[in-house]
Design an enzyme around this catalytic site. Structure first.
Site, mmCIF file in Angstrom:
data_model
loop_
_atom_site.group_PDB
_atom_site.id
_atom_site.type_symbol
_atom_site.label_atom_id
_atom_site.label_comp_id
_atom_site.label_asym_id
_atom_site.label_seq_id
_atom_site.Cartn_x
_atom_site.Cartn_y
_atom_site.Cartn_z
ATOM 1 C CB SER A 1 -0.859 0.074 1.259
ATOM 2 O OG SER A 1 -1.508 -1.117 1.494
ATOM 3 C CG HIS B 1 -2.880 -1.011 -3.629
ATOM 4 N ND1 HIS B 1 -3.434 0.219 -3.377
ATOM 5 C CD2 HIS B 1 -2.801 -1.624 -2.417
ATOM 6 C CE1 HIS B 1 -3.675 0.338 -2.078
ATOM 7 N NE2 HIS B 1 -3.295 -0.766 -1.484
ATOM 8 C CD GLU C 1 -4.534 2.732 -6.127
ATOM 9 O OE1 GLU C 1 -4.949 3.891 -6.132
ATOM 10 O OE2 GLU C 1 -3.719 2.305 -5.276
ATOM 11 C CG ASN D 1 -4.317 4.440 0.341
ATOM 12 O OD1 ASN D 1 -5.524 4.510 0.554
ATOM 13 N ND2 ASN D 1 -3.641 3.316 0.461
#
Ligand code: NAD
Length: 713
Positions: free
Chosen positions: A431, A452, A464, A502
């Site tokens: 992450s 991801h 992702e 994120n």
């Protein structure tokens, strides 16, 4: 230009009208098409010598995809009179179709959607092909509209109120078999028999002039008793209101159109529908949902690279390193989609736990009727496990999903290298760690990338796909195809701290904590976020993902973006005290009782008191501005750095990754609908808060040019 319709006459004075928009894969009911059919209807109105009309599509297995969504989307900028006219024109046309001086039969082979369904509803009879591609739907609510060309009035009169409510408020398609069961279609027959059966049907309905009697009946009120109506609509309204939380007005508007219209003569019911359709057509909510539809379609075709000649490698076997929360989820997603998968962890206990969680995912689906015991058997047949890297020797792709520790991960790459095939692709589910940096420990940096997934893997659609500096196109295209094969939506991006989702989410999470310290109550913060349309407020989200995870990810952002990222020290202090959120029983709130429902926790106030700098109240608008503006600026930086290739990828990433409200079209569409200038004024109000509220160059430029992320036209 060649026309979209062809009219011919068959033996027995039966006309055959074929719809086939030239140069398009599917037939859409655009304005030009409507004008053309109007002329044909005018001709047909004079043909009193015809025995009947058959209506078919010239595209085998493709009937009508519905109205042209580009035109519907453009209605947002149109004057209200144009919207009124759009609705009235459709009504007038379908009304004329319903009055043609002979029986009319639609021959449906393939998807029949929206405006197409409303057209065939205005005909006397429908036959469907027994092709599994044949589906009937009124999916307008999915783009914030109601079936506004007669669908809310004609469908209940044909199939009954309860079935019509299900179709219209849910927007889901029904199969050919169901269409016959409900009385929507007279029969389902093989596609190549549709014309012959259609001719036969005309003969049947001409006997005793049944077709005219049926027309009479359908022009009457539906005749629901007060009790029937009250029951049907009260149940449906409760169900819809619970699902839409006041943010998606279309299904309730459709219900109202049915409630107010079906017990009137058809013509009056249609007038009610037109009035109510006006309320939802051309609104920002509908425009937002139409944008999401287009972005979804575009994303489904995006291969992730610019070079069209690059081909994906074939993948028959996948390895997953790590059988924890994510590894087990990733392995299950592959095995459930029929991809042979080998899940590896350090010992049998962890493998056992990983397998148990795989079985729980499929078991849960069996419980709600979305999977069968056969699916469980197939998933398990596709899943191998091991505590050694040896099985990776057969794998085309290995996805690493071990503990978030760069040293451990890179050590694992070195250890597995002797076992990997020389041409294997290695992907990491990290992450927060740099893909470009970790690629140096991989056997072939050009065949290393990020993949991801989001938690929980079985429910989160987004993946992702992150390219490091050396990742080659073939690796990207292969991972994109693999993600699609397991029914996920991949978005390709360049490597950067936090990647796409994120990186934009963390400023929002952090701003919530800063407001908490400045005096806002956590309930007010979460409420404002829910009111905006997020599925969960940022404080609740902290408790759910774990304060330790949020703190660690936040620290990564602070290290990467020192000029603007700040972290509230309160977070680290809570983690240190063991308050990790839901998983530890307490975080910002406490989780007590059998159901672990979040509740205010007086013990938290002691932590907060030390950090509070003010005690003022925040308005809902101020909270929303503070949460969203730093996200928006981070998104503009992502575009400046070309981390993603399209603004639409930012919007879709946030919709799929964090549940950004789809009815707003995504973060950048939200900016477009608010107006960059308006948001720039808001940013100016918060300039004292520092760099995180300072407009970026590209944003300033956009304001100056009165520009948009998605210029219309
Ligand atoms: P986890 O702690 O649940 O599982 C990690 C697993 O890796 C454990 O079973 C552990 O035994 C195993 N492991 C550690 N070293 C290993 C090695 N050398 N060989 C084989 N197995 C090894 O962690 P998780 O939440 O599943 O996270 C895994 C990865 O996914 C991390 O990189 C994390 O950042 C990422 N991720 C997590 C989430 C999330 O919400 N949890 C979301 C997206 C990505």
């Amino acid at each position: 230009m060649e026309g979209a319709f062809q009219l011919e006459e068959l033996d027995g004075a039966i006309a055959l009208l074929t719809f086939d928009v030239p140069g398009q894969k599917v037939n859409t009911f655009s304005r030009a098409v409507r004008q053309e059919i109007e002329e044909i209807v005018a001709q047909l109105e004079t043909r009193t010598n015809l025995n009947g009309l058959l209506f078919t599509s010239g595209k085998p297995g493709q009937f009508i995809a519905g109205a042209d969504l580009n035109e519907l989307g453009a209605l947002i900028d149109a004057p209200r009179e144009t919207v009124t006219e759009e609705l009235a024109v459709g009504h007038a046309l379908f009304d004329r179709v319903s009055r043609l001086p002979f029986p009319t039969v639609a021959l449906i082979d393939g998807p029949c959607m929206g405006g197409g369904t409303e057209l065939v509803l205005s005909m006397d009879c429908r036959l469907v092909s027994d092709n599994c591609k044949t589906k009937i739907a009124l999916p307008e609510v999915k783009v914030g509209l109601i079936p506004g060309w007669g669908g809310t009035q004609r469908m209940p009169r044909l199939i009954g109120i309860n079935a019509a409510i299900d179709m219209i408020c849910g927007g889901a398609p029904i199969s050919a078999t169901r269409a016959v069961e409900l009385g929507f279609a007279f029969d389902a027959v093989p596609a190549d028999l549709l014309i012959d059966e259609g001719r036969r049907l005309i003969g049947i309905v001409r006997e005793d002039d049944q077709w005219q009697a049926d027309r009479q009946t359908r022009n009457q009120p539906l005749g629901l008793s007060e009790d029937q109506a009250n029951f049907a609509f009260a149940v449906a309204e409760g169900h819809v209101a619970g699902k839409t939380k006041g943010q998606y007005p279309a299904p309730l508007a459709a219900l109202r159109a049915m409630r107010e219209g079906v017990n009137l003569p058809l013509a009056e019911g249609l007038a009610v529908e037109r009035k109510i359709a006006m309320e939802v057509t051309g609104t920002p909510i509908s425009a937002g949902l139409i944008s999401v539809f287009f972005m979804t379609t575009a994303l489904a075709r995006d291969r992730g690279v610019d070079n069209p000649d690059v081909q994906a490698r074939s993948v028959s076997r996948v390895g997953v390193l790590g059988a924890g929360l994510m590894g087990a989820g990733i392995a299950t997603a592959h095995a459930r989609s029929g991809v042979a998968t080998c899940m590896v962890d350090v010992d049998n206990d962890r493998i056992g736990a990983g397998l148990a969680s795989a079985e729980k995912v499929v078991g849960g689906r069996i419980k709600v009727g979305r999977a069968t015991p056969q699916d469980m058997a197939s998933m398990l047949a596709c899943m191998n496990t091991s505590t050694s890297h040896a099985p990776f020797a057969d794998c085309d792709v290995v996805i690493e999903a071990i503990t978030e520790n760069e040293e451990w991960k890179t050590a694992a790459y070195k250890q597995m290298t002797p076992h990997l095939r020389d041409d294997a692709i290695l992907a990491s589910n990290t992450s927060t760690i740099s893909i470009t940096r970790m690629a140096e420990a991989a056997p072939h940096p050009e065949r290393f990338a990020g993949m991801h997934f989001f938690y929980p893997v079985d429910r989160m659609q987004l993946v992702e796909v992150i390219r490091g500096e050396k990742t080659d196109d073939e690796t990207v295209v292969t991972l994109v195809e693999l993600a699609r094969r397991i029914r996920k939506t991949p978005i390709v991006m360049k490597d950067c701290p936090g990647f796409l989702v994120n990186r934009i989410l963390l400023p929002y999470m952090n701003e919530a904590l800063l407001m908490l310290i400045e005096g806002a109550s956590m309930d007010a913060i979460d409420k404002a976020s829910l009111k905006f349309g997020f599925p969960m407020g940022p404080i609740a989200l902290h408790d759910l993902v774990g304060l330790d995870t949020a703190c660690y990810a936040g620290q990564v952002m602070v290290n990467a973006f020192k000029d603007r990222a700040v972290q509230a020290p309160l977070l680290a202090e809570l983690v240190e005290a063991g308050r990790m959120g839901k998983k530890s029983g307490a975080g910002f709130r406490q989780f007590v009782g059998r159901k672990s429902r979040p509740q205010a926790d007086p013990a938290f106030d002691t932590f907060l008191a030390k950090h509070r700098t003010d005690e003022r109240e925040f308005t809902s608008e101020e909270i929303t501005d503070r949460l969203l503006l730093p996200m928006l600026l981070e998104a503009t930086r992502i575009l400046e750095e070309e981390i993603v290739r399209e603004p639409g990828h930012v919007d879709m990433g946030l919709i799929l990754g964090i549940g950004f409200p789809p009815f707003r079209g995504g973060l950048l569409h939200w900016c477009d609908s608010e107006g960059a200038g308006v948001l720039a004024d808001k940013l100016a109000k918060y300039s004292s808060l520092g760099k995180r509220f300072e407009p970026t160059d590209s944003f300033t430029q956009m304001v100056k040019n009165d520009g948009k992320f998605f210029p219309r036209g």
